[in-house]
Design a protein around this motif. Structure first.
Motif, short mmCIF file in Angstrom:
data_model
loop_
_atom_site.label_atom_id
_atom_site.label_comp_id
_atom_site.label_asym_id
_atom_site.label_seq_id
_atom_site.Cartn_x
_atom_site.Cartn_y
_atom_site.Cartn_z
N ARG A 261 0.93 -1.13 -0.07
CA ARG A 261 0.14 0.13 0.07
C ARG A 261 0.83 1.28 0.12
O ARG A 261 0.73 2.12 0.69
CB ARG A 261 -1.16 0.07 1.19
CG ARG A 261 -1.95 -1.20 1.20
CD ARG A 261 -2.95 -1.17 2.28
NE ARG A 261 -3.43 0.24 2.53
CZ ARG A 261 -4.53 0.82 1.39
NH1 ARG A 261 -5.20 -0.23 0.64
NH2 ARG A 261 -5.05 1.85 1.77
N ASP A 262 1.62 1.18 -0.85
CA ASP A 262 2.75 2.47 -0.93
C ASP A 262 3.03 2.86 -2.47
O ASP A 262 2.78 2.18 -3.42
CB ASP A 262 3.98 1.94 -0.41
CG ASP A 262 4.65 3.32 0.28
OD1 ASP A 262 4.28 4.32 0.00
OD2 ASP A 262 5.70 3.12 0.64
N LEU A 263 3.54 3.80 -2.78
CA LEU A 263 4.06 4.30 -4.13
C LEU A 263 5.59 3.71 -4.26
O LEU A 263 6.30 3.29 -3.46
CB LEU A 263 4.19 5.89 -4.08
CG LEU A 263 2.73 6.56 -4.06
CD1 LEU A 263 2.86 7.97 -3.93
CD2 LEU A 263 2.04 6.15 -5.00
N HIS A 264 5.98 3.57 -5.42
CA HIS A 264 6.94 3.16 -6.19
C HIS A 264 7.58 3.93 -7.11
O HIS A 264 6.80 4.20 -7.98
CB HIS A 264 7.07 1.74 -6.35
CG HIS A 264 6.24 0.93 -5.46
ND1 HIS A 264 4.92 0.70 -5.65
CD2 HIS A 264 6.63 0.00 -4.17
CE1 HIS A 264 4.47 0.09 -4.51
NE2 HIS A 264 5.41 -0.51 -3.73
N PRO A 265 8.88 4.06 -7.50
CA PRO A 265 9.49 4.77 -8.61
C PRO A 265 8.78 4.20 -9.86
O PRO A 265 8.93 3.17 -10.01
CB PRO A 265 10.85 4.63 -8.49
CG PRO A 265 11.21 4.38 -7.08
CD PRO A 265 10.04 3.59 -6.50
N GLY A 266 8.14 5.23 -10.64
CA GLY A 266 7.70 4.78 -12.09
C GLY A 266 6.20 4.38 -12.04
O GLY A 266 5.54 4.20 -12.94
N ASP A 267 5.47 4.55 -10.80
CA ASP A 267 4.19 4.11 -10.56
C ASP A 267 3.22 4.93 -11.49
O ASP A 267 3.30 6.08 -11.46
CB ASP A 267 3.58 4.01 -9.27
CG ASP A 267 3.79 2.71 -8.40
OD1 ASP A 267 4.71 1.82 -9.08
OD2 ASP A 267 3.68 2.77 -7.18
N ILE A 268 2.22 4.38 -12.23
CA ILE A 268 1.36 4.96 -12.82
C ILE A 268 0.24 5.08 -12.01
O ILE A 268 -0.24 4.10 -11.30
CB ILE A 268 0.75 4.41 -14.21
CG1 ILE A 268 1.87 4.11 -15.04
CG2 ILE A 268 -0.18 4.92 -14.88
CD1 ILE A 268 1.73 3.28 -16.37
N ILE A 269 -0.48 6.33 -11.95
CA ILE A 269 -1.51 6.67 -10.87
C ILE A 269 -2.92 6.87 -11.70
O ILE A 269 -2.71 7.77 -12.65
CB ILE A 269 -1.33 7.90 -9.96
CG1 ILE A 269 -0.05 7.38 -9.02
CG2 ILE A 269 -2.62 7.93 -9.02
CD1 ILE A 269 0.35 8.53 -8.32
N LEU A 270 -3.93 6.39 -11.62
CA LEU A 270 -5.37 6.52 -12.26
C LEU A 270 -6.14 7.36 -11.37
O LEU A 270 -6.23 7.35 -10.04
CB LEU A 270 -5.91 5.12 -12.30
CG LEU A 270 -7.38 4.89 -12.63
CD1 LEU A 270 -7.61 5.64 -13.96
CD2 LEU A 270 -8.01 3.66 -12.57
N THR A 271 -6.90 8.15 -11.65
CA THR A 271 -8.10 8.75 -11.58
C THR A 271 -8.95 9.15 -12.37
O THR A 271 -8.92 8.56 -13.70
CB THR A 271 -7.66 10.11 -10.90
OG1 THR A 271 -8.99 10.56 -9.97
CG2 THR A 271 -7.38 11.25 -11.72
N HIS A 272 -10.07 9.75 -12.29
CA HIS A 272 -11.13 9.71 -13.32
C HIS A 272 -11.70 11.29 -13.24
O HIS A 272 -11.58 11.90 -12.22
CB HIS A 272 -12.22 8.85 -12.94
CG HIS A 272 -12.25 7.31 -13.32
ND1 HIS A 272 -11.54 6.58 -12.22
CD2 HIS A 272 -12.47 6.69 -14.24
CE1 HIS A 272 -11.37 5.61 -12.61
NE2 HIS A 272 -11.82 5.32 -13.94
N PHE A 273 -12.49 11.76 -14.46
CA PHE A 273 -12.75 12.97 -14.62
C PHE A 273 -14.29 12.95 -13.77
O PHE A 273 -15.39 12.37 -14.21
CB PHE A 273 -13.21 13.42 -15.96
CG PHE A 273 -11.97 13.67 -16.70
CD1 PHE A 273 -11.30 14.87 -16.64
CD2 PHE A 273 -11.30 12.78 -17.45
CE1 PHE A 273 -9.80 15.32 -17.09
CE2 PHE A 273 -10.24 13.11 -18.09
CZ PHE A 273 -9.34 14.26 -17.98
N ARG A 274 -14.15 13.30 -12.40
CA ARG A 274 -15.29 13.13 -11.71
C ARG A 274 -15.71 14.29 -10.76
O ARG A 274 -14.77 15.26 -10.64
CB ARG A 274 -15.17 11.66 -10.78
CG ARG A 274 -15.46 10.66 -11.42
CD ARG A 274 -16.66 10.19 -11.86
NE ARG A 274 -16.56 8.72 -12.47
CZ ARG A 274 -16.35 8.50 -13.79
NH1 ARG A 274 -16.10 9.39 -14.73
NH2 ARG A 274 -16.64 7.08 -14.29
#
Length: 308
Positions: A261-274
């Motif tokens: 449950r953490d970030l890592h170098p190069g992670d892609i993060i998703l969100t939405h237009f909401r």
């Protein structure tokens, strides 16, 4: 002779003072993620600006002023948008792009000849990449906020939502955002035939080219679901890569794919237009949540396309 010596000593002192200022500012830039991790002397203060390069000694004072102004602008923008901390500036992208491969466990039959599917970009730099899907919420504040803060992001659009206001995403594109393929109608792709999937993907390629002038090379299947036919169809439509995600940000929380449950170098993060109809907050609230998490962990948001 004494007067000449005094002038030379005075000039030397001024140069040393200027070098000291540059050293302090450069150290601050490195600490905030400005320095390149590949040995480059380029400093990229923010998305959309040209890298600052260390100049000859005669221009050190001007260089110091540019670094200081870039940092001051970041601080001021963070205060205007009520961020908890000033975002860290992304380092200069690598000269040699990482080799993209499909994540283990995400392969399909014939994967070697199909676009790679991945959730993280191979890099040692402490950067993450923000991607925004669908296109339902068209909040003008998001455009202003991201431009003001110089935070890069990548959009994956579905036409059944985008067609309500193509102009909104044209403004987004004009601010440096790449518009990519998320199908025409956001269908569950494995439930469609090969031809049905191809209509969804190639149709969105045509739509983006018609309205925004360029056929995308990136595709994200709705819900992250795909099969061999999906990737075959995507390749036939001109898709080169299929970025998924390793974490997701909402207005009130972060969710993670990995066990730690953490970030890592190069992670892609998703969100939405909401917006508030779907979330406990607005898109600017989502950005505040994202940037607090990312900055607290010592990461900068970088531009995905710079690493592909």
């Amino acid at each position: 002779m004494q007067l000449v010596r005094q002038k030379e000593e005075s000039a030397a002192r001024r140069m040393n003072q200027t070098r000291a200022v540059v050293a302090v500012l450069t150290a601050a830039a490195i600490a905030s993620g400005c320095a390149s991790g590949d040995g480059s002397d380029a400093v990229r203060p923010a998305h959309g600006q040209q890298p600052l390069k260390a100049p000859p000694a005669r221009a050190l004072d001007s260089y110091a002023q540019q670094l200081g102004a870039a940092q001051a602008a970041r601080v001021a923008a963070a205060k205007r948008w009520r961020l908890a901390k000033t975002p860290l500036a992304a380092p200069a992208p690598p000269r040699t792009k990482p080799r993209l491969t499909t994540r283990k466990g995400f392969e399909v039959k014939g994967q070697a000849k199909l676009p790679p599917v991945f959730t993280t970009i191979p890099t040692r730099q402490k950067v993450v990449f923000l991607t925004i899907d669908d296109g339902a919420e068209k909040d003008p504040a998001l455009l202003r906020m991201m431009s003001d803060l110089k935070i890069p992001y990548t959009a994956f659009l579905s036409d059944y939502l985008v067609k309500e206001d193509y102009a909104y995403f044209k403004k987004m594109q004009s601010r440096g955002v790449t518009l990519n393929n998320h199908t025409l109608n956001h269908r569950y792709m494995p439930g469609l035939s090969y031809e049905g999937q191809r209509r969804e993907i190639c149709g969105m390629q045509d739509t983006i080219e018609k309205h925004y002038g360029k056929r995308p090379e990136l595709f994200r299947p709705p819900y992250g679901n795909y099969n061999e036919d999906t990737l075959r169809a995507a390749k036939s439509c001109g898709i080169k890569a299929v970025p998924l995600w390793n974490s997701e940000v909402f207005a009130d929380r972060m969710e993670y794919r990995e066990w730690d449950r953490d970030l890592h170098p190069g992670d892609i993060i998703l969100t939405h237009f909401r917006g508030r109809e779907d979330w406990k907050g607005t898109m600017p609230d989502m950005v505040r949540r994202l940037m607090k998490t990312v900055t607290d962990k010592g990461y900068a948001v970088a531009r995905l396309e710079d690493y592909l």
